[in-house]
Design a protein around this motif. Structure first.
Motif, PDB file in Angstrom:
ATOM      1  N   UNK A   1       8.119  -6.194   9.992  1.00 50.99           N
ATOM      2  CA  UNK A   1       8.287  -5.221   8.911  1.00 50.99           C
ATOM      3  C   UNK A   1       7.235  -4.126   9.002  1.00 50.99           C
ATOM      4  N   UNK A   2       5.999  -4.524   9.288  1.00 49.24           N
ATOM      5  CA  UNK A   2       4.922  -3.549   9.429  1.00 49.24           C
ATOM      6  C   UNK A   2       5.192  -2.589  10.591  1.00 49.24           C
ATOM      7  N   UNK A   3       5.796  -3.134  11.644  1.00 50.68           N
ATOM      8  CA  UNK A   3       6.018  -2.323  12.846  1.00 50.68           C
ATOM      9  C   UNK A   3       7.173  -1.340  12.701  1.00 50.68           C
ATOM     10  N   UNK A   4       8.244  -1.749  11.974  1.00 51.02           N
ATOM     11  CA  UNK A   4       9.450  -0.916  11.979  1.00 51.02           C
ATOM     12  C   UNK A   4       9.833  -0.371  10.607  1.00 51.02           C
ATOM     13  N   UNK A   5       9.337  -0.977   9.517  1.00 49.16           N
ATOM     14  CA  UNK A   5       9.650  -0.478   8.178  1.00 49.16           C
ATOM     15  C   UNK A   5      10.989  -0.953   7.648  1.00 49.16           C
ATOM     16  N   UNK A   6      11.207  -0.697   6.371  1.00 50.30           N
ATOM     17  CA  UNK A   6      12.388  -1.201   5.679  1.00 50.30           C
ATOM     18  C   UNK A   6      13.703  -0.676   6.249  1.00 50.30           C
ATOM     19  N   UNK A   7      13.705   0.522   6.794  1.00 50.15           N
ATOM     20  CA  UNK A   7      14.963   1.141   7.204  1.00 50.15           C
ATOM     21  C   UNK A   7      15.360   0.803   8.632  1.00 50.15           C
TER      22      UNK A   7
END
Length: 284
Positions: A208-214
């Motif tokens: 999640x930190x690497x790619x984000x919610x979207x």
């Protein structure tokens, strides 16, 4: 509470094989997928009878589709078939018919809610003699934009659809991945929950930190007990609210053969879910 599973996990298998597995594994109930196991309304009666012959309670029948499709011809065709299924399901004595509201991207939110509510109220009126309950699952759809899948969306729908024969197939796994507290959400709609989907969600904080919610890959659907949901708390809350219906396992856990891969692994996943939920319920 009865424990069952949603047959979509075995859409590649004959329905008789699916109900035989459900009965032999010790399930109480089954939720039948139209797309996989009941192709037309005239097949409802036979499918329900087959499940009942194995002493399985048919908790619900579920029909995918965007009831607000922007293509008017597709929308009307789906709604016509939905009405036919509703009649067949009512005649068969199945208590719940699950559908999906969808969304028309060319219309406003208000117009979407008004349109779907008009359709749902019509279904309720047309099936008054059967008493079948209509429920929507809070799956946000393939583009995460279906109406009626969040607490605000439920308020919008329930303001327009007052009859309690319209409710929710409440699935906490979807709420986890869109950032909604499932316990708080359930409390607000506890009197409109018709059936519970037993499915969990795991989140990988590093992804999640690497790619984000979207982006993708930071969350996964899991069998109950293998994700973030506190099932003893969740089921205690449901029972405290008076829910005594069906817990329907929706197995979409890639670690156990989903989608459509190793059959033995899929069956193992269903058994693990059943054992876990039985243990949780026994301790409440």
């Amino acid at each position: 509470m009865r424990i069952g599973f949603y047959t979509s996990t075995f859409n590649d298998r004959p329905f008789e094989e699916v109900v035989d597995f459900a009965a032999s594994a010790g399930f109480d109930a089954i939720e039948i997928d139209v797309g996989g196991h009941i192709k037309t309304p005239d097949q409802v009666e036979a499918a329900v009878a087959l499940a009942r012959s194995r002493n399985l309670f048919v908790s619900s029948i579920t029909y995918f589709g965007n009831q607000l499709d922007a293509d008017r011809a597709k929308r009307e065709a789906l709604r016509g078939k939905t009405a036919e299924f509703a009649g067949a399901i009512g005649e068969a004595g199945v208590p719940i018919f699950v559908i999906f509201p969808g969304r028309d991207d060319t219309a406003s939110d208000e117009a979407n809610y008004d349109d779907f509510a008009d359709f749902a109220n019509g279904l309720i009126a047309q099936t008054q003699s059967y008493g079948v309950t209509f429920a929507i699952e809070n799956w946000p759809g393939p583009r995460d934009n279906f109406i009626g899948t969040t607490p605000r969306g439920w308020r919008e729908l329930f303001q327009r659809i007052r009859d309690t024969r319209f409710g929710l197939e409440f699935d906490p796994s979807h709420l986890i991945r869109i950032g909604v507290d499932p316990y708080q959400a359930m409390e607000a709609v506890k009197d409109r929950i018709s059936i519970l989907h037993a499915k969990d969600t795991a989140i990988d904080p590093e992804s999640l930190q690497a790619v984000g919610y979207h982006s993708k890959g930071w969350w996964q659907y899991k069998l109950p007990g293998l994700g973030l949901i506190d099932w003893p708390r969740f089921l205690r809350q449901a029972r405290g609210a008076g829910f005594d219906g069906t817990l329907s396992i929706e197995h979409e856990d890639a670690a156990y053969g989903w989608p459509g891969k190793d059959l033995a692994a899929r069956k193992q996943g269903e058994r693990l879910g059943l054992d876990y939920l039985r243990n949780v319920l026994s301790g409440l």
